[in-house]
Design an enzyme around this catalytic site. Sequence first.
Site, PDB file in Angstrom:
ATOM      1  N   HIS A 201       0.788  -1.236   0.000  1.00  0.00           N
ATOM      2  CA  HIS A 201       0.000   0.000   0.000  1.00  0.00           C
ATOM      3  C   HIS A 201       0.824   1.292   0.000  1.00  0.00           C
ATOM      4  O   HIS A 201       0.697   2.092  -0.933  1.00  0.00           O
ATOM      5  CB  HIS A 201      -0.971  -0.016   1.181  1.00  0.00           C
ATOM      6  N   ASP A 296      -1.700   2.814   7.046  1.00  0.00           N
ATOM      7  CA  ASP A 296      -0.671   1.797   6.852  1.00  0.00           C
ATOM      8  C   ASP A 296       0.733   2.287   7.203  1.00  0.00           C
ATOM      9  O   ASP A 296       1.592   1.468   7.549  1.00  0.00           O
ATOM     10  CB  ASP A 296      -0.700   1.285   5.414  1.00  0.00           C
TER      11      ASP A 296
END
Length: 368
Positions: A201, A296
């Site tokens: 990500h 993230d």
Amino acid sequence: MRVRRVAVIGAGHGGQAMAAYLGLLGFRVALYNRSAAPLEPIAAAGGIFLEGEVGGFGPVERVACTIGPELRRYRLVMVVVPATAHRQVARWCAPYLDDGQVVVLHPGRTGGALAFHTALREAGNRADVLVGEAQTLLFASRVTGPARVRIYGFKRQVRAAALPASRNAELLAVLRDVLPLFAPAESVLETSLDNIGAVFHPAPLLLNAGRVESGEPFEYYRQGISPAVARVVEALDAERLAVARALGLQLRSARQWLADVYGAWGTGLYEAVQANPAYQGIGAPSTLEHRYLDEDVPASLVPMAALGRRLGVATPVMDSVIHLAGALRGTDYWRCGRTLADMGLDGMSAEQIRRWVTLGELDEAMVV
């Protein structure tokens, strides 16, 4: 004792899907959320309409923006919120969790169960509450309207672990009583460091920032992970695996994960990504204000890098992604991200960490 009541905390895509599906299965469900807006239509309808892989109506017996003593009525508490909110949710729940209750984070990202447990203790909760985490959410889902959610598909199997792992059987017995697709992980170190979202990500989104801001539509995986971007992702993945090895774990690489989960093979990560039919058509985020960075990085990469520093494992690519993402977003992710102290691991050696997550043994000087 069979599970009959389940509390779900979080009314986003995953939380609403979890609450609706459990209600459809016949469990008595409570749904909590910090803001009232998504709860109001659910309260009016008496539940949530499901569509997609599963269709029907999932009754929800209680919706609320505040948690009180009634939380003790729910043996299983599913926490389905962004990982950056785990400690806040723990403080929210701390006065009302009691002996015998089970709390599972979906997912924990990196160190979620550790951070949740530490926050409970800091808030004064000394009850025998079993905290665990799943490696990922059981299904892919999206809210499609008021009191309406679509489940696109279920994972074949999701690994989960208790803190400590010596209580895995107890955790899995409760989870499987509700949802049978869970399997035991070695410990919360495995569920935390086998965190593939941390690999796929932040770095590709960061390296495609100009493309995103220009408004150019592109496929996130097939086009966003070019050969050069794939080399950065593989270097970051190698650092993740090195941190895991320092803790005695032999985890699969991101490339092997693609092969295991999707049957997508390649001599390198770029070829494996291109060979994955499941990635075809998945568009890139339309903004940089996105969980791929804002969740993230602070809740996946920052604690991984912190573990690396503590264990003497160099993580230069990971550190660079954290620094650059922070500069891009105007945020100090190192300061606001999940720390070793947040996870209750500050000052611990690799052996002490392993003993704590496996057996629940802590040196007296380290007990919060």
